[in-house]
Design a protein around this motif. Structure first.
Motif, PDB file in Angstrom:
ATOM      1  N   LEU A  46     -20.177 -35.094 -36.776  1.00 17.73           N
ATOM      2  CA  LEU A  46     -18.740 -35.341 -36.765  1.00 17.73           C
ATOM      3  C   LEU A  46     -18.470 -36.625 -36.000  1.00 17.73           C
ATOM      4  CD1 LEU A  46     -17.679 -31.724 -35.768  1.00 17.73           C
ATOM      5  CD2 LEU A  46     -17.288 -32.751 -38.006  1.00 17.73           C
ATOM      6  N   PHE A  48     -15.172 -39.017 -34.737  1.00 16.03           N
ATOM      7  CA  PHE A  48     -13.718 -39.059 -34.662  1.00 16.03           C
ATOM      8  C   PHE A  48     -13.280 -39.810 -33.399  1.00 16.03           C
ATOM      9  CE2 PHE A  48     -15.212 -35.165 -32.679  1.00 16.03           C
ATOM     10  CZ  PHE A  48     -14.534 -35.128 -31.473  1.00 16.03           C
ATOM     11  N   VAL A  50     -10.243 -39.932 -30.329  1.00 13.48           N
ATOM     12  CA  VAL A  50      -9.148 -39.286 -29.631  1.00 13.48           C
ATOM     13  C   VAL A  50      -8.202 -40.400 -29.197  1.00 13.48           C
ATOM     14  CG1 VAL A  50      -8.469 -37.929 -27.626  1.00 13.48           C
ATOM     15  CG2 VAL A  50     -10.546 -37.345 -28.879  1.00 13.48           C
ATOM     16  N   SER A  68      -9.782 -35.129 -24.516  1.00 14.43           N
ATOM     17  CA  SER A  68     -11.244 -35.256 -24.545  1.00 14.43           C
ATOM     18  C   SER A  68     -11.904 -34.082 -23.845  1.00 14.43           C
ATOM     19  CB  SER A  68     -11.677 -36.570 -23.883  1.00 14.43           C
ATOM     20  OG  SER A  68     -11.166 -37.681 -24.583  1.00 14.43           O
ATOM     21  N   LEU A  71     -11.509 -30.855 -25.976  1.00 17.55           N
ATOM     22  CA  LEU A  71     -12.405 -30.829 -27.139  1.00 17.55           C
ATOM     23  C   LEU A  71     -13.852 -30.590 -26.714  1.00 17.55           C
ATOM     24  CD1 LEU A  71     -10.885 -33.730 -29.248  1.00 17.55           C
ATOM     25  CD2 LEU A  71     -11.017 -31.328 -29.927  1.00 17.55           C
ATOM     26  N   TYR A 128     -15.043 -26.108 -37.204  1.00 14.30           N
ATOM     27  CA  TYR A 128     -14.957 -27.377 -36.461  1.00 14.30           C
ATOM     28  C   TYR A 128     -14.008 -28.339 -37.169  1.00 14.30           C
ATOM     29  CZ  TYR A 128     -19.177 -25.819 -33.980  1.00 14.30           C
ATOM     30  OH  TYR A 128     -20.073 -25.117 -33.231  1.00 14.30           O
ATOM     31  N   LEU A 132     -10.388 -29.848 -35.712  1.00 15.66           N
ATOM     32  CA  LEU A 132     -10.175 -31.285 -35.519  1.00 15.66           C
ATOM     33  C   LEU A 132      -9.000 -31.785 -36.350  1.00 15.66           C
ATOM     34  CD1 LEU A 132     -13.867 -32.568 -35.464  1.00 15.66           C
ATOM     35  CD2 LEU A 132     -12.281 -32.425 -33.533  1.00 15.66           C
ATOM     36  N   HIS A 135      -5.756 -30.941 -34.612  1.00 14.10           N
ATOM     37  CA  HIS A 135      -5.511 -31.524 -33.289  1.00 14.10           C
ATOM     38  C   HIS A 135      -4.722 -32.820 -33.431  1.00 14.10           C
ATOM     39  CE1 HIS A 135      -6.081 -32.643 -29.150  1.00 14.10           C
ATOM     40  NE2 HIS A 135      -6.786 -31.543 -28.930  1.00 14.10           N
ATOM     41  N   VAL A 138      -6.522 -36.286 -32.592  1.00  9.09           N
ATOM     42  CA  VAL A 138      -7.730 -36.692 -33.320  1.00  9.09           C
ATOM     43  C   VAL A 138      -7.353 -37.591 -34.496  1.00  9.09           C
ATOM     44  CG1 VAL A 138      -9.655 -35.875 -34.743  1.00  9.09           C
ATOM     45  CG2 VAL A 138      -9.061 -34.686 -32.625  1.00  9.09           C
ATOM     46  N   LEU A 141     -11.299 -39.186 -38.622  1.00  6.66           N
ATOM     47  CA  LEU A 141     -12.363 -38.182 -38.726  1.00  6.66           C
ATOM     48  C   LEU A 141     -13.300 -38.514 -39.881  1.00  6.66           C
ATOM     49  CD1 LEU A 141     -13.656 -35.465 -37.999  1.00  6.66           C
ATOM     50  CD2 LEU A 141     -11.944 -34.351 -39.461  1.00  6.66           C
ATOM     51  N   ASN A 218     -13.452 -27.805 -46.468  1.00  4.97           N
ATOM     52  CA  ASN A 218     -14.233 -28.130 -45.274  1.00  4.97           C
ATOM     53  C   ASN A 218     -15.667 -27.636 -45.379  1.00  4.97           C
ATOM     54  OD1 ASN A 218     -11.797 -29.074 -44.292  1.00  4.97           O
ATOM     55  ND2 ASN A 218     -11.317 -27.156 -43.231  1.00  4.97           N
TER      56      ASN A 218
END
Length: 237
Positions: A46, A48, A50, A68, A71, A128, A132, A135, A138, A141, A218
């Protein structure tokens, strides 16, 4: 009749042309071999950012630090090892805020931190991704999949590609009553110095990178592609 000076110049040109020729001074056959396989992935990644944007840079920084930490704790609680979580340095940039008529142009501060998380248990992958995506902090991604035994897979495919190249060379040579001998040039990608004279002009460069097909929602893709390509030149017998 050419004069001595002109004759010397002509011979020099012929010699230069002969030296510049990429063709070898022996009969040869060139061939390419390819091997590929689709295999189920057993590891995911993953990637991404923040991000927080505020007129007060200190507030943006505090939001990024808070998100951060949250997560990281969430991944740790899900069983992701701390060594599989890479948090990079903070990034900062000024962003212009659209001003209303008669107002001065204002700026806000955007703070960001890039994360890379390796997921070794793909059973929890959909959870997951969903977390994400939900959020608010985020952004950007991205995902990738691989196998832990990539080196062994690539080595096996490389040998298969080499064998395929030799079989192709043998078929070509047999069509003209010849046989391929020892390989005198080998490359995973078309050699630039050999160029079109060796039959590689315009060939696309192959890499061994895995290709991930699109997956529904996903979900983890059922398989990803691995491949190797070999180009070779054989001396003809």
């Amino acid at each position: 009749m050419l004069r001595p000076a002109a004759l010397s110049f002509a011979l020099l040109c012929c010699h230069a042309a002969a030296c510049a020729s990429p063709l070898p001074d022996y009969p040869f056959v060139s061939a390419s071999g390819k091997a590929e396989q689709w295999l189920a992935p057993d590891i995911g990644e993953l990637q991404f950012d923040v991000v927080a944007q505020r007129r007060d840079g200190a507030l943006a920084l505090a939001e990024v630090e808070e998100a951060s930490a949250a997560l990281a704790a969430q991944f740790a609680a899900a069983g992701v090892d701390a060594a599989d979580i890479d948090a990079f340095e903070l990034g900062k940039k000024s962003v212009a805020v659209v001003a209303q008529a008669g107002e001065e142009l204002a700026f806000s501060t955007a703070i960001s931190r890039h994360f890379t998380v390796r997921v070794r248990d793909l059973r929890a992958w959909p959870d997951y991704i969903a977390a994400l995506l939900a959020h608010k902090a985020v952004d950007n991604l991205g995902v990738a999949f691989d196998r832990v035994d990539r080196a062994q897979v690539e080595q096996r495919l490389l040998l298969e590609a080499a064998q395929n190249a030799r079989r192709t060379a043998a078929d070509l040579a047999q069509a003209f009553g010849r046989k391929p001998g020892a390989a005198v040039a080998i490359s995973r990608t078309p050699p630039d110095k050999l160029g079109g004279a060796f039959g590689f002009a315009g060939a696309a460069a192959e890499t061994a990178a895995a290709r991930t097909p699109a997956a529904r929602g996903n979900a983890v893709p059922a398989a990803i592609q691995f491949g190797q390509t070999v180009h070779a030149v054989f001396r003809l017998k």
